[in-house]
Design an enzyme around this catalytic site. Structure first.
Site, PDB file in Angstrom:
ATOM      1  N   CYS A 150      51.188 -49.847 -10.720  1.00 55.76           N
ATOM      2  CA  CYS A 150      50.205 -49.139 -11.532  1.00 55.76           C
ATOM      3  C   CYS A 150      49.238 -48.465 -10.579  1.00 55.76           C
ATOM      4  CB  CYS A 150      49.469 -50.098 -12.461  1.00 55.76           C
ATOM      5  SG  CYS A 150      48.157 -49.270 -13.379  1.00 55.76           S
ATOM      6  N   ASN A 202      57.813 -53.734 -10.865  1.00 55.08           N
ATOM      7  CA  ASN A 202      58.071 -54.617 -11.995  1.00 55.08           C
ATOM      8  C   ASN A 202      59.203 -55.542 -11.609  1.00 55.08           C
ATOM      9  OD1 ASN A 202      57.205 -51.873 -13.301  1.00 55.08           O
ATOM     10  ND2 ASN A 202      56.883 -53.416 -14.868  1.00 55.08           N
TER      11      ASN A 202
HETATM   12  P1  HMG Z   1      39.488 -38.797 -19.519  1.00 60.87           P
HETATM   13  O1  HMG Z   1      39.330 -37.926 -18.307  1.00 60.87           O
HETATM   14  O2  HMG Z   1      38.398 -39.798 -19.818  1.00 60.87           O
HETATM   15  O3  HMG Z   1      39.772 -37.939 -20.843  1.00 60.87           O
HETATM   16  O4  HMG Z   1      40.868 -39.524 -19.426  1.00 60.87           O
HETATM   17  P2  HMG Z   1      39.164 -36.696 -21.479  1.00 60.87           P
HETATM   18  O5  HMG Z   1      39.481 -36.807 -22.945  1.00 60.87           O
HETATM   19  O6  HMG Z   1      37.720 -36.491 -21.057  1.00 60.87           O
HETATM   20  O7  HMG Z   1      40.055 -35.492 -20.892  1.00 60.87           O
HETATM   21  C1  HMG Z   1      39.947 -35.010 -19.566  1.00 60.87           C
HETATM   22  C2  HMG Z   1      41.024 -33.957 -19.331  1.00 60.87           C
HETATM   23  O8  HMG Z   1      42.323 -34.509 -19.484  1.00 60.87           O
HETATM   24  C3  HMG Z   1      40.965 -32.816 -20.316  1.00 60.87           C
HETATM   25  O9  HMG Z   1      41.449 -31.667 -19.637  1.00 60.87           O
HETATM   26  C4  HMG Z   1      41.956 -33.213 -21.378  1.00 60.87           C
HETATM   27  O10 HMG Z   1      42.499 -32.119 -22.070  1.00 60.87           O
HETATM   28  C5  HMG Z   1      43.038 -33.863 -20.535  1.00 60.87           C
HETATM   29  P3  HMG Z   1      40.437 -30.585 -18.999  1.00 60.87           P
HETATM   30  O11 HMG Z   1      39.577 -30.150 -20.154  1.00 60.87           O
HETATM   31  O12 HMG Z   1      39.638 -31.295 -17.946  1.00 60.87           O
HETATM   32  O13 HMG Z   1      41.364 -29.532 -18.464  1.00 60.87           O
HETATM   33  N1  HMG Z   1      43.781 -34.892 -21.283  1.00 60.87           N
HETATM   34  C6  HMG Z   1      45.118 -34.880 -21.448  1.00 60.87           C
HETATM   35  N2  HMG Z   1      46.074 -34.028 -21.037  1.00 60.87           N
HETATM   36  C7  HMG Z   1      47.343 -34.334 -21.388  1.00 60.87           C
HETATM   37  N3  HMG Z   1      47.688 -35.433 -22.092  1.00 60.87           N
HETATM   38  C8  HMG Z   1      46.761 -36.308 -22.512  1.00 60.87           C
HETATM   39  C9  HMG Z   1      45.408 -36.037 -22.182  1.00 60.87           C
HETATM   40  N4  HMG Z   1      44.265 -36.704 -22.437  1.00 60.87           N
HETATM   41  C10 HMG Z   1      43.284 -35.967 -21.895  1.00 60.87           C
HETATM   42  N5  HMG Z   1      47.102 -37.389 -23.203  1.00 60.87           N
HETATM   43  C11 HMG Z   1      42.786 -40.704 -20.267  1.00 60.87           C
HETATM   44  C12 HMG Z   1      41.282 -40.498 -20.379  1.00 60.87           C
HETATM   45  C13 HMG Z   1      43.146 -41.902 -21.095  1.00 60.87           C
HETATM   46  C14 HMG Z   1      43.493 -39.467 -20.789  1.00 60.87           C
HETATM   47  C15 HMG Z   1      43.125 -40.908 -18.766  1.00 60.87           C
HETATM   48  O14 HMG Z   1      42.323 -41.939 -18.287  1.00 60.87           O
HETATM   49  C16 HMG Z   1      44.567 -41.254 -18.557  1.00 60.87           C
HETATM   50  O15 HMG Z   1      45.458 -40.429 -18.749  1.00 60.87           O
HETATM   51  N6  HMG Z   1      44.838 -42.499 -18.133  1.00 60.87           N
HETATM   52  C17 HMG Z   1      46.207 -42.972 -17.986  1.00 60.87           C
HETATM   53  C18 HMG Z   1      46.314 -43.880 -16.824  1.00 60.87           C
HETATM   54  C19 HMG Z   1      47.736 -44.353 -16.720  1.00 60.87           C
HETATM   55  O16 HMG Z   1      48.685 -43.682 -17.114  1.00 60.87           O
HETATM   56  N7  HMG Z   1      47.897 -45.563 -16.134  1.00 60.87           N
HETATM   57  C20 HMG Z   1      49.182 -46.129 -15.918  1.00 60.87           C
HETATM   58  C21 HMG Z   1      49.853 -46.606 -17.177  1.00 60.87           C
HETATM   59  S1  HMG Z   1      49.239 -48.179 -17.742  1.00 60.87           S
HETATM   60  C22 HMG Z   1      50.139 -49.347 -16.829  1.00 60.87           C
HETATM   61  O17 HMG Z   1      50.871 -49.006 -15.928  1.00 60.87           O
HETATM   62  C23 HMG Z   1      50.044 -50.800 -17.236  1.00 60.87           C
HETATM   63  C24 HMG Z   1      51.268 -51.283 -18.034  1.00 60.87           C
HETATM   64  O18 HMG Z   1      52.470 -51.088 -17.301  1.00 60.87           O
HETATM   65  C25 HMG Z   1      51.134 -52.785 -18.360  1.00 60.87           C
HETATM   66  C26 HMG Z   1      50.801 -53.635 -17.126  1.00 60.87           C
HETATM   67  O19 HMG Z   1      51.535 -53.593 -16.137  1.00 60.87           O
HETATM   68  O20 HMG Z   1      49.780 -54.303 -17.213  1.00 60.87           O
HETATM   69  C27 HMG Z   1      51.402 -50.536 -19.372  1.00 60.87           C
HETATM   70 MG    MG Z   2      53.222 -52.378 -15.757  1.00 60.63          MG
END
Ligand code: HMG
Ligand code: MG
Length: 302
Positions: A238, A247
């Site tokens: 992550c 994983n």
């Molecule tokens: P943010 O910056 O707080 O969001 O991100 P925002 O709403 O202020 O948007 C900022 C910009 O991002 C904007 O664009 C939005 O349009 C764009 P700008 O105006 O600056 O050009 N935006 C998007 N674009 C495309 N698709 C979207 C989207 N959302 C906003 N969906 C947000 C908040 C949640 C989006 C961000 O923090 C994020 O994407 N986080 C994801 C992190 C991630 O993917 N982490 C890894 C996966 S989790 C994991 O691995 C754990 C897991 O495996 C389980 C475990 O192992 O524990 C599941």
């Molecule tokens: Mg994971």
């Protein structure tokens, strides 16, 4: 008592490849198509997250549009917010997952909001997904250990797991994001969780950073849990949990289960081939011990 069969949720194309920079769209599609021939019933194929946060998943739209879908397989994607869900709907995705955390600090680092803000966001995501007939899975990260806060108590984790379940997630995948948990912690967490959630709604998601994943899976199996997340070749990590490596490998889970007399319905040889193929594209060797023991089928043939 051990279950008779398990459901494997293959998270390699998402949890694995979100941490890899040198993967082409073609590599991703080839991997998913190969995995689709293995008997797997659920493949997490991408994430509709912000491309600024996780550029490796930016092509998820193309991935979903270009894979050869097998009707027997569910292809799901992560959607943290409505923007992500709208992209998923546009690509014809049929199942999504929201992802929260039992740790406040990890929640902030991973999705830039508090736990309570995340739950509010998920409510609207789940409502719209249901309108589109989609099932929603719920992930919970850092259920036992957080890279920023240290030990997380079962009560902290179960509180959020229960909320996700009550909001309409059909299954909660309990994550050991940094792979530091051991079977005693898994036992305590599952004991508490199973007082509030039905067994069939609980999945486990172990990273193998500290080499504990198979021991933890065995612990969960003895408690009747029969949905396990894993990643081909042991890909994974992550970006917001420093040091979180792969994983647990799908190959290793299949080997363990088969030898315990637990059916997976998945062909080890096909997974092994898929793992070596993607690792060749990544110019590395699989982390899976079973893949290393079996060897690269391509190299063995040539
Ligand atoms: P943010 O910056 O707080 O969001 O991100 P925002 O709403 O202020 O948007 C900022 C910009 O991002 C904007 O664009 C939005 O349009 C764009 P700008 O105006 O600056 O050009 N935006 C998007 N674009 C495309 N698709 C979207 C989207 N959302 C906003 N969906 C947000 C908040 C949640 C989006 C961000 O923090 C994020 O994407 N986080 C994801 C992190 C991630 O993917 N982490 C890894 C996966 S989790 C994991 O691995 C754990 C897991 O495996 C389980 C475990 O192992 O524990 C599941
Ligand atoms: Mg994971």
């Amino acid at each position: 008592m051990l279950p008779n069969n398990v459901n494997l949720v293959e998270v390699g194309p998402r949890d694995g490849l979100q941490n890899e920079n040198a993967v082409t769209l073609e590599d991703k599609i080839r991997l998913i198509n190969r995995l689709s021939q293995s008997g797997l019933k659920h493949i997490e194929a991408g994430a509709f997250v912000s491309p600024k946060w996780v550029p490796q998943m930016a092509e998820s739209d193309q991935v979903f549009k270009q894979i050869n879908s097998n009707n027997d397989v569910i292809y799901s994607a992560l959607t943290p917010n409505l923007a992500g869900l709208e992209r998923a709907i546009e690509c014809g995705v049929k199942q999504i997952a929201v992802f929260g955390s039992a740790s406040e600090t990890f929640c902030q680092k991973n999705i830039n909001c508090s736990i309570s803000q995340s739950l509010t966001r998920f409510e609207s995501v789940i409502a719209l997904a249901k309108q589109h007939g989609m099932n929603v899975r719920g992930y919970l990260s850092c259920t036992m250990v957080c890279p920023y806060e240290g030990v997380i108590t079962p009560v902290q984790a179960v509180n959020v797991a229960k909320k996700l379940f009550d909001m309409g997630c059909y299954e909660i995948s309990l994550g050991d994001t940094v792979g530091k948990a051991t079977p005693n912690r898994v036992e305590s967490l599952l004991n508490q969780t199973l007082q509030h959630l039905p067994k069939k709604a609980v999945a486990v998601h172990f990273h193998d950073t500290w080499g504990q994943a198979l021991a933890n899976i065995y612990q969960a199996l003895t408690m009747g849990i029969n949905t396990i997340d894993s990643a081909v070749a042991g890909l994974g990590g992550c970006p917001y949990a420093q040091g979180a490596s792969g994983n647990v490998a799908t190959e290793d889970v299949i080997y363990l289960c088969e030898n315990l007399g637990i059916e997976t319905g998945v062909e080890l040889a096909t997974i092994n081939q898929a793992g070596w193929e993607i690792c060749r594209s990544l110019a590395k060797r699989p982390i899976s011990k079973v893949a290393l023991a079996l060897g690269d089928p391509y190299a063995l043939k040539n």
